[in-house]
Design a protein around this motif. Structure first.
Motif, PDB file in Angstrom:
ATOM      1  N   UNK A 160       0.818  -1.211   0.000  1.00 58.54           N
ATOM      2  CA  UNK A 160       0.000   0.000   0.000  1.00 58.54           C
ATOM      3  C   UNK A 160       0.853   1.265   0.000  1.00 58.54           C
ATOM      4  N   UNK A 161       2.183   1.097   0.167  1.00 60.73           N
ATOM      5  CA  UNK A 161       3.110   2.220   0.101  1.00 60.73           C
ATOM      6  C   UNK A 161       3.956   2.095  -1.166  1.00 60.73           C
ATOM      7  N   UNK A 162       4.746   3.119  -1.436  1.00 60.68           N
ATOM      8  CA  UNK A 162       5.726   3.038  -2.518  1.00 60.68           C
ATOM      9  C   UNK A 162       6.664   1.859  -2.242  1.00 60.68           C
ATOM     10  N   UNK A 163       7.054   1.164  -3.298  1.00 61.56           N
ATOM     11  CA  UNK A 163       7.838  -0.054  -3.128  1.00 61.56           C
ATOM     12  C   UNK A 163       9.061  -0.043  -4.026  1.00 61.56           C
ATOM     13  N   UNK A 164      10.095  -0.744  -3.566  1.00 66.21           N
ATOM     14  CA  UNK A 164      11.319  -0.907  -4.361  1.00 66.21           C
ATOM     15  C   UNK A 164      11.661  -2.390  -4.447  1.00 66.21           C
ATOM     16  N   UNK A 165      11.937  -2.843  -5.674  1.00 65.79           N
ATOM     17  CA  UNK A 165      12.504  -4.175  -5.877  1.00 65.79           C
ATOM     18  C   UNK A 165      13.991  -3.986  -6.102  1.00 65.79           C
ATOM     19  N   UNK A 193       0.311  -0.592  -4.893  1.00 65.66           N
ATOM     20  CA  UNK A 193       1.381   0.361  -4.595  1.00 65.66           C
ATOM     21  C   UNK A 193       1.273   1.580  -5.508  1.00 65.66           C
ATOM     22  N   UNK A 194       1.396   2.791  -4.960  1.00 69.39           N
ATOM     23  CA  UNK A 194       1.290   3.982  -5.803  1.00 69.39           C
ATOM     24  C   UNK A 194       2.456   4.149  -6.766  1.00 69.39           C
ATOM     25  N   UNK A 195       3.599   3.543  -6.465  1.00 66.52           N
ATOM     26  CA  UNK A 195       4.750   3.600  -7.367  1.00 66.52           C
ATOM     27  C   UNK A 195       5.702   2.462  -7.026  1.00 66.52           C
ATOM     28  N   UNK A 196       6.395   1.978  -8.059  1.00 68.87           N
ATOM     29  CA  UNK A 196       7.348   0.887  -7.868  1.00 68.87           C
ATOM     30  C   UNK A 196       8.665   1.267  -8.533  1.00 68.87           C
ATOM     31  N   UNK A 197       9.736   1.103  -7.795  1.00 67.40           N
ATOM     32  CA  UNK A 197      11.081   1.324  -8.316  1.00 67.40           C
ATOM     33  C   UNK A 197      11.759  -0.034  -8.479  1.00 67.40           C
ATOM     34  N   UNK A 198      12.222  -0.309  -9.695  1.00 68.48           N
ATOM     35  CA  UNK A 198      12.926  -1.559  -9.979  1.00 68.48           C
ATOM     36  C   UNK A 198      14.409  -1.197 -10.089  1.00 68.48           C
ATOM     37  N   UNK A 199      15.137  -1.394  -8.998  1.00 73.33           N
ATOM     38  CA  UNK A 199      16.516  -0.940  -8.899  1.00 73.33           C
ATOM     39  C   UNK A 199      17.465  -2.113  -9.128  1.00 73.33           C
ATOM     40  N   UNK A 200      18.271  -2.013 -10.198  1.00 68.72           N
ATOM     41  CA  UNK A 200      19.145  -3.116 -10.592  1.00 68.72           C
ATOM     42  C   UNK A 200      20.597  -2.686 -10.427  1.00 68.72           C
ATOM     43  N   UNK A 232       8.763  -8.370 -19.365  1.00 67.49           N
ATOM     44  CA  UNK A 232       7.514  -7.767 -19.850  1.00 67.49           C
ATOM     45  C   UNK A 232       6.783  -7.083 -18.689  1.00 67.49           C
ATOM     46  N   UNK A 233       6.592  -5.776 -18.800  1.00 76.37           N
ATOM     47  CA  UNK A 233       5.798  -5.012 -17.842  1.00 76.37           C
ATOM     48  C   UNK A 233       4.484  -4.637 -18.516  1.00 76.37           C
ATOM     49  N   UNK A 234       3.367  -5.091 -17.929  1.00 77.49           N
ATOM     50  CA  UNK A 234       2.057  -4.931 -18.558  1.00 77.49           C
ATOM     51  C   UNK A 234       1.079  -4.257 -17.595  1.00 77.49           C
ATOM     52  N   UNK A 235       0.510  -3.143 -18.052  1.00 78.20           N
ATOM     53  CA  UNK A 235      -0.479  -2.393 -17.269  1.00 78.20           C
ATOM     54  C   UNK A 235       0.080  -1.979 -15.907  1.00 78.20           C
ATOM     55  N   UNK A 236       1.306  -1.488 -15.943  1.00 80.65           N
ATOM     56  CA  UNK A 236       1.945  -0.982 -14.736  1.00 80.65           C
ATOM     57  C   UNK A 236       2.114   0.527 -14.874  1.00 80.65           C
ATOM     58  N   UNK A 237       1.649   1.285 -13.887  1.00 83.95           N
ATOM     59  CA  UNK A 237       1.789   2.731 -13.879  1.00 83.95           C
ATOM     60  C   UNK A 237       2.806   3.156 -12.818  1.00 83.95           C
ATOM     61  N   UNK A 238       3.379   4.334 -13.033  1.00 83.25           N
ATOM     62  CA  UNK A 238       4.285   4.925 -12.042  1.00 83.25           C
ATOM     63  C   UNK A 238       5.428   3.973 -11.683  1.00 83.25           C
ATOM     64  N   UNK A 239       6.134   3.561 -12.723  1.00 80.21           N
ATOM     65  CA  UNK A 239       7.223   2.599 -12.587  1.00 80.21           C
ATOM     66  C   UNK A 239       8.534   3.259 -12.996  1.00 80.21           C
ATOM     67  N   UNK A 240       9.590   3.013 -12.230  1.00 76.67           N
ATOM     68  CA  UNK A 240      10.931   3.403 -12.649  1.00 76.67           C
ATOM     69  C   UNK A 240      11.831   2.173 -12.661  1.00 76.67           C
ATOM     70  N   UNK A 241      12.622   2.070 -13.718  1.00 77.85           N
ATOM     71  CA  UNK A 241      13.602   0.990 -13.859  1.00 77.85           C
ATOM     72  C   UNK A 241      14.960   1.661 -13.937  1.00 77.85           C
ATOM     73  N   UNK A 242      15.853   1.332 -13.019  1.00 74.80           N
ATOM     74  CA  UNK A 242      17.100   2.084 -12.909  1.00 74.80           C
ATOM     75  C   UNK A 242      18.302   1.162 -12.803  1.00 74.80           C
ATOM     76  N   UNK A 243      19.370   1.557 -13.517  1.00 72.76           N
ATOM     77  CA  UNK A 243      20.673   0.947 -13.347  1.00 72.76           C
ATOM     78  C   UNK A 243      20.773  -0.462 -13.888  1.00 72.76           C
ATOM     79  N   UNK A 244      21.946  -1.034 -13.727  1.00 68.98           N
ATOM     80  CA  UNK A 244      22.147  -2.445 -14.046  1.00 68.98           C
ATOM     81  C   UNK A 244      22.230  -2.740 -15.525  1.00 68.98           C
TER      82      UNK A 244
END
Length: 357
Positions: free
Chosen positions: A54-59, A79-86, A104-116
């Motif tokens: 229910x909060x912002x999340x980071x993978x 989650x209102x936003x997800x950060x995918x940190x590599x 494959x990212x499908x029907x995902x909003x407010x997503x950031x994919x960073x690094x790696x």
């Protein structure tokens, strides 16, 4: 809220709560960083927890090599936003099948994919294609589909089996500081491919592939491409268009501050010679440098790769209001500018200003 009384003054101090961000480390869900153990299920479990938060999340993907087979990350997320940190490297199987995608990212909003780094290990499939065997197209390395407000930052993509990155049916997507590489002779390894998407930014990136650095397909609108080093590869292309009669147009495209080095094409618009209701409009190419480019500027409305089963009709795609401004450099071909427009639907409002190739 606390109240502090100092003589005649009343001071109000508000404590504003800071939204927390929960972090999900893929190793905690069973991923092993040896490059041999399949980490697909671990990534899926981490995604499920982040998506349901229910909060912002980071993978978080720590340093190491993580083997992923086809990975499908779906919304709609709580989650209102997800950060995918590599920080590590995601690697695909060196074998291939008829899959359409790898990550494959499908029907995902407010997503950031960073690094790696993502390494699709496409050599085996390229070898199959070079021998003219019955080979699949191969999967796109990274697909963003039906998403909104997506940012991809500082990502390295290597050795894709097919396209490196595809943006499909999405809105408000940015790609910044990407490094995309594949050998010059690797087939169909377009760097970034856009289609049916609006409000896009691609900037400050280096793209070296065996096909288009950036390919702009049907339904792409309001796209800005800035500060790109392209080459080797086939340049930046709008098209191919006129795959079908009823096809969404391409419009409002800005391409600026690009350096092409040793590419087969520079700035290209290509359509098949067949009926179409589509159009290309309001395109500006400006501040471009060509270094030993074979075809610096080209409009080809009789496009037919391999010259096999060519339609031999007139292209219905209307090309209008295209500007080429402040373009300089060198061409390996004596003909630096070539316009082959439709006979039945000719190009209109084509401007060349300060073009020196």
């Amino acid at each position: 809220m606390k109240l502090f009384l100092h003589s005649c003054f009343l001071t109000l101090i508000f404590f504003v709560p800071v939204l927390s961000q929960n972090t999900y480390n893929v190793v905690d869900f069973g991923a092993i960083d040896d490059g041999r153990s399949d980490a697909s299920e671990a990534f899926s479990r981490a995604w499920a927890h982040a998506c349901d938060d229910r909060f912002a999340a980071k993978i978080y993907v720590p340093p190491g090599r993580f083997l992923l087979h086809n990975a499908n990350f779906e919304g709609y997320c709580t989650s209102p936003s997800i950060e995918f940190w590599i920080e590590g490297t995601l690697i695909a199987s060196s074998t291939y099948d008829d899959s359409n995608y790898w990550i494959f990212f499908y029907k995902v909003d407010n997503l950031s994919i960073s690094g790696g780094t993502i390494d699709a290990r496409g050599h085996t499939l390229w070898d199959c294609k070079s021998k003219n065997n019955d080979c699949p197209f191969g999967p796109v390395s990274l697909v963003i589909s039906n998403g909104y407000n997506i940012s991809i930052n500082n990502l390295a993509s290597k050795n894709s089996k097919f396209f490196h990155i595809m943006i499909n049916n999405s809105e408000k997507v940015s790609i910044r500081n990407a490094t995309i590489t594949a050998p010059e002779d690797s087939p169909n390894t377009d760097g970034i491919h856009t289609m049916d998407s609006n409000d896009l930014l691609i900037t400050n990136s280096s793209i070296m592939t065996g096909d288009d650095c950036i390919s702009i397909s049907r339904g792409t609108t309001n796209l800005s491409i800035q500060n790109i080093n392209c080459g080797p590869g086939h340049g930046i292309s709008i098209g191919s268009l006129a795959d079908v009669v009823n096809e969404k147009p391409v419009e409002n495209i800005s391409v600026s501050n690009i350096i092409f080095t040793g590419t087969s094409n520079g700035l290209r618009i290509k359509t098949f010679a067949r009926p179409s209701n589509s159009y290309v409009s309001n395109v500006k190419f400006h501040q471009i440098t060509m270094k030993d480019v074979n075809n610096p500027i080209i409009i080809d409305q009789n496009y037919c790769p391999g010259h096999e089963e060519c339609p031999h009709e007139n292209s219905g795609v209307k090309i209008t209001n295209v500007q080429y401004v402040d373009i300089k450099g060198t061409s390996t071909n004596i003909e630096a500018v070539h316009f082959d427009c439709s006979l039945s639907n000719p190009c209109e409002q084509i401007l060349l200003k300060n073009v020196k190739c």
